[in-house]
Design an enzyme around this catalytic site. Structure first.
Site, PDB file in Angstrom:
ATOM      1  CE  LYS A  10       6.484  -2.973 -60.138  1.00 51.23           C
ATOM      2  NZ  LYS A  10       7.900  -2.551 -60.229  1.00 51.23           N
ATOM      3  CG  ASP A 137       4.783  -2.609 -64.262  1.00 52.94           C
ATOM      4  OD1 ASP A 137       5.407  -3.530 -64.835  1.00 52.94           O
ATOM      5  OD2 ASP A 137       5.346  -1.647 -63.693  1.00 52.94           O
TER       6      ASP A 137
END
Length: 289
Positions: A10, A137
């Site tokens: 990401k 995350d």
């Protein structure tokens, strides 16, 4: 039986640290985007009754401190079953200590793979609950796409898909960032207006100019890493629409609306840096191959 899962990296289009919480964590506001730079996780069941991890990437610990192992223990605990024999092999491509959530993506892939390997039939919300117990995350890495993450990063809101032709990612070879040290420096920053709110508006309006000019990261502002600035200069010289550091660093990304310019940027960066990647944004998180 083997199960293979793709674990995408990401980037943070914005990342704002809003303050320290009583529990020691930090509240954040960040717009995250999955990209097609992926590790591959292979899970194999066996009769050992143990969780083992392997990875050939330099610096990756293959003991119970690895997030994939932690994910496995959280999975078995959530399912209220004894630890089963499983080996998790990480074919790593995402650079470590780069702010690209490589470890979190691997853990998310492990959660998804274990659900398939042991035929648990857990629903997405249940997988997300396990992921949240592993790391901040990990729920995003499981879901992927374009999301606004708030709280400690686990409260996710779906946003309009971020569409651009190419994303170039470069990690300085000699720079790795300690997240704990980075947060200490961010805590000393002065308050500022919310870039995440502006990025959300830009994504809804699909205005590439506003998206490009709203990229922002509190860690980049606080750490002032010289190599990050050098990489950004090269990216802008190659006509990137916007650039920024991802996570707590030290990887830098650039967005392009021209494949030709993006490829030229990759060639230019590779003259100095080893870890350079040409990527695209994707709408999914971890997926079983």
């Amino acid at each position: 039986m083997d199960v293979k899962v793709l674990a995408p990296a990401k980037i943070n289009l914005t990342l704002e640290v809003l303050g320290k919480r009583p529990d020691g964590y930090h509240d954040i506001s960040t717009v995250m985007q999955s990209v097609d730079l992926c590790d591959t996780i292979t899970l194999s069941d066996n009769d050992s009754g143990k969780v083992t991890v392997s990875c050939d990437y330099d610096g990756v610990l293959c003991d119970d401190s690895n997030l994939c192992a932690k994910a496995a223990y959280r999975y078995f605990d959530y399912c209220r079953r004894d630890v089963q024999g499983v080996h998790i092999h990480i074919d790593k491509v995402i650079p470590t200590q780069a702010g690209l959530a490589g470890g979190s993506a691997d853990a998310a892939a492990a959660v998804l793979g274990l659900n398939v390997l042991f035929n648990s039939r857990l629903k997405p919300a249940e997988l997300a609950e396990i992921a949240e117990r592993v790391g901040a995350d990990v729920p995003f890495c499981l879901a992927g796409g374009t999301k606004l993450a708030t709280g400690i990063g686990t409260e996710l809101k779906k946003l309009p898909s971020f569409n651009c032709d190419c994303i170039v990612i470069c990690k300085p070879d000699t720079v790795s960032v300690s997240t704990a040290e980075a947060y200490k420096k961010v805590d000393a920053l002065n308050p500022h207006a919310s870039y995440s709110d502006e990025m959300v508006k830009a994504l809804y309006s699909r205005d590439m100019f506003n998206i490009s000019t709203t990229i922002f990261n509190d860690f980049e502002l606080a750490l002032q890493i010289p190599e990050v600035n050098e990489i950004k200069k090269i990216m802008f010289d190659c006509k990137a629409r916007g650039c920024g550091m991802s996570g707590s660093g030290s990887a830098v990304f650039a967005i392009f609306t021209s494949n030709r310019r993006a490829k030229k940027c990759v060639e230019k960066l590779k003259q100095t840096y080893d870890k350079v990647f040409l990527c695209k944004p994707i709408k999914t998180g971890c997926t079983v191959k």
